[in-house]
Enzyme design. Sequence first.
Site, PDB file in Angstrom:
ATOM      1  N   GLY A 267       0.832  -1.198   0.000  1.00 18.63           N
ATOM      2  CA  GLY A 267       0.000   0.000   0.000  1.00 18.63           C
ATOM      3  C   GLY A 267       0.860   1.239   0.000  1.00 18.63           C
ATOM      4  O   GLY A 267       2.057   1.197   0.279  1.00 18.63           O
ATOM      5  N   GLY A 268       0.236   2.368  -0.317  1.00 20.89           N
ATOM      6  CA  GLY A 268       0.935   3.634  -0.299  1.00 20.89           C
ATOM      7  C   GLY A 268       0.943   4.246   1.084  1.00 20.89           C
ATOM      8  O   GLY A 268       0.502   3.636   2.072  1.00 20.89           O
ATOM      9  N   ARG A 270      -0.089   6.097   4.305  1.00 24.88           N
ATOM     10  CA  ARG A 270      -1.356   6.307   5.010  1.00 24.88           C
ATOM     11  C   ARG A 270      -2.522   5.586   4.333  1.00 24.88           C
ATOM     12  O   ARG A 270      -3.660   6.013   4.414  1.00 24.88           O
ATOM     13  CB  ARG A 270      -1.672   7.799   5.109  1.00 24.88           C
ATOM     14  CG  ARG A 270      -0.679   8.599   5.919  1.00 24.88           C
ATOM     15  CD  ARG A 270      -0.579   8.103   7.338  1.00 24.88           C
ATOM     16  NE  ARG A 270       0.213   9.005   8.179  1.00 24.88           N
ATOM     17  CZ  ARG A 270       0.645   8.696   9.382  1.00 24.88           C
ATOM     18  NH1 ARG A 270       0.391   7.506   9.889  1.00 24.88           N
ATOM     19  NH2 ARG A 270       1.336   9.556  10.086  1.00 24.88           N
ATOM     20  N   LYS A 273      -2.249   0.128   5.329  1.00 24.30           N
ATOM     21  CA  LYS A 273      -1.626  -1.188   5.151  1.00 24.30           C
ATOM     22  C   LYS A 273      -1.159  -1.790   6.466  1.00 24.30           C
ATOM     23  O   LYS A 273      -1.288  -2.998   6.680  1.00 24.30           O
ATOM     24  CB  LYS A 273      -0.471  -1.101   4.151  1.00 24.30           C
ATOM     25  CG  LYS A 273       0.651  -0.146   4.526  1.00 24.30           C
ATOM     26  CD  LYS A 273       1.677  -0.040   3.401  1.00 24.30           C
ATOM     27  CE  LYS A 273       2.825   0.866   3.804  1.00 24.30           C
ATOM     28  NZ  LYS A 273       2.384   2.273   4.042  1.00 24.30           N
ATOM     29  N   THR A 292      11.382  -2.784  11.578  1.00 27.83           N
ATOM     30  CA  THR A 292      12.646  -2.642  10.861  1.00 27.83           C
ATOM     31  C   THR A 292      13.136  -1.202  10.819  1.00 27.83           C
ATOM     32  O   THR A 292      14.233  -0.942  10.327  1.00 27.83           O
ATOM     33  CB  THR A 292      12.495  -3.153   9.420  1.00 27.83           C
ATOM     34  OG1 THR A 292      11.452  -2.401   8.776  1.00 27.83           O
ATOM     35  CG2 THR A 292      12.148  -4.627   9.397  1.00 27.83           C
ATOM     36  N   HIS A 309       1.877   3.261  16.637  1.00 25.32           N
ATOM     37  CA  HIS A 309       1.909   1.837  16.278  1.00 25.32           C
ATOM     38  C   HIS A 309       1.897   0.964  17.533  1.00 25.32           C
ATOM     39  O   HIS A 309       1.177  -0.040  17.597  1.00 25.32           O
ATOM     40  CB  HIS A 309       3.159   1.541  15.442  1.00 25.32           C
ATOM     41  CG  HIS A 309       2.973   1.778  13.983  1.00 25.32           C
ATOM     42  ND1 HIS A 309       2.987   0.763  13.062  1.00 25.32           N
ATOM     43  CD2 HIS A 309       2.764   2.918  13.285  1.00 25.32           C
ATOM     44  CE1 HIS A 309       2.801   1.262  11.845  1.00 25.32           C
ATOM     45  NE2 HIS A 309       2.666   2.576  11.958  1.00 25.32           N
TER      46      HIS A 309
END
Length: 439
Positions: A267-268, A270, A273, A292, A309
Site C-alpha cells: 500500500g501507499g 497512510r 496497510k 525494521t 503503532h
Amino acid sequence: MGNLPALSWGPAGPLARTCGTSYGASDAQDLRRHAKIGSVELTLLGTGAPAGLPRPDCPCAACATALGEAARAATALLVDGTVLLDLTPGAAFAAARAGRSLGGVRQVLLSHPHNGPAVEVPAGLPQPARVPDGRELALLTGHRVRAMPMDAPGTGYAVTGPDGQRLLYLPPGGAPAGLDETVQPYDMVAADVVGRPDALARLRAVGALGPTTDVIAVHLDHDVPPGVELRRRLAAAGARAVPDGTTLTVGVYEDVPDVPRRTLVLGGARSGKSVEAERRLESFPDVLYVATGGSRGGDTEWAERVSVHRERRPGSWRTVETCDLVPLLKEDGPPLLIDCLSLWLTDAMDSVNAWDDDEWAGGGERALRGRVEELTAAVRETGRTVVAVSNEVGSGIVPATASGRRYRDELGRLNAAFAAECEHLLLVVAGQAMVLRGG
C-alpha cells in the site's frame, strides 16, 4: 424484562430449576427425546448485533447493503431444541422460519451485559435467567451448561452435549477472563469475532481453540461491510459467518477457513496497510512484531509514529527492532509481523553503500541481490506464520535523483520477489484491501 432471576442451586450441586419450575426424574425420558443422540444441533436464529443489521435508521454504507442473507437479527442460539441462548424479539418466528420449534425449550439463558429491550416471553417458554459465573447447570436431557466469566459485563456459556460435543458461546463485546489452564479444544465457538478478535487469541493461547474448531462469527454489526469484505476479515481469523436460520452440527468437521501462512500487504502512504496487517493477526496470541525502522534520535515526528503503532498493538504481542530477518524466519516460534520491507531495503542498501554510483557498479548491486535472495529463500522455507508490510511505489512521479530511482526500482523488485513466496497478497488503497492472490 425487568429484574431477571438467577438459577437456584442445591446443596449437592446444580439443579435443573428456573423460576420455580423443576423437573423430576419421570420427565427425563421425554426430555431426552429433544436431544439428538450422537450430535448437538445448533440453530442460529439470529447472528447480528443486539440492534440487528441493518441498524434501524442508520444511513451507513454497511447497513445500506445489509440485504437478503446479509440482514441479521439479534443473535440467539437454539441448542438441540432444549436450550435457548439469548431471547430476542421475534425468536419464535425466527425458529419457525428455520423449521424449528421453541416448544421443547427447557432453559432460556441470557448472555448480554444488560437485560436488553422488553421482550415478551413466548407462551410455554421458561422465564429467562442467568447461570452465576463458574457454576454449572445440568439438564435432564444430558446437556451441561457452565457459565464462563468475561472480562466485561456479560456471561459466556460452555455447553456440553449428552455425548460430549462442546460448544462455547460468548456475549457481544466480551472475551473470556481467567483462562489459566490448558483445556481441550471446543468443537465450535460462536463469538464476537469482529468486535473482540482478542477473545480468539485468548482461547488459542490455552488450547481451547484448535485447528479444527469451527469458529462462527455472531453479534455482527455494521463495523465491516457484509459480503466479500466480511468473509475476508473472518477468514484471516480462521472464522466464518452463516446466514440467520442456519442449523449446524457441533462436532462435525466443517470446511474451517485456512489461515494463510505467508501474507504480503502492499500500500501507499497512510493507505491503512499496517492496520490491515495487524488485523490479520489480532486473533492470535504471542505475535512477534518486527520493527525494521528502529529509533531515530531527535526525530520527534518519527517517535510519535512509533508510539501510535505500539499503542495499537495487543498487549500480548512482543516487539523487536531489527533488520536481521533471516534468523527469525529460520527458527520456530509465534507468528511474525514484519513492518516494513521498505525500511529493511533502506538498511540493506546502506550496508552495501548502494547510493554511491561507483560502489553500486563495483559490487554493491550484486551484494544487494544476494541479500534479497537470502531473504526470499528464508520466506520460502519458513515454518512460521508471516505477515509482512511494504510500500507500493512507482505509480507516481519519477524521482529526480539517480539514488531515488535506484531505490524505487529495487523496492519494486523486492516486493515482486517476496510476493512470489506468499500464499496471500493484498493491496490496500484508501483503507480498502483488494485481494491480489489467495481469495
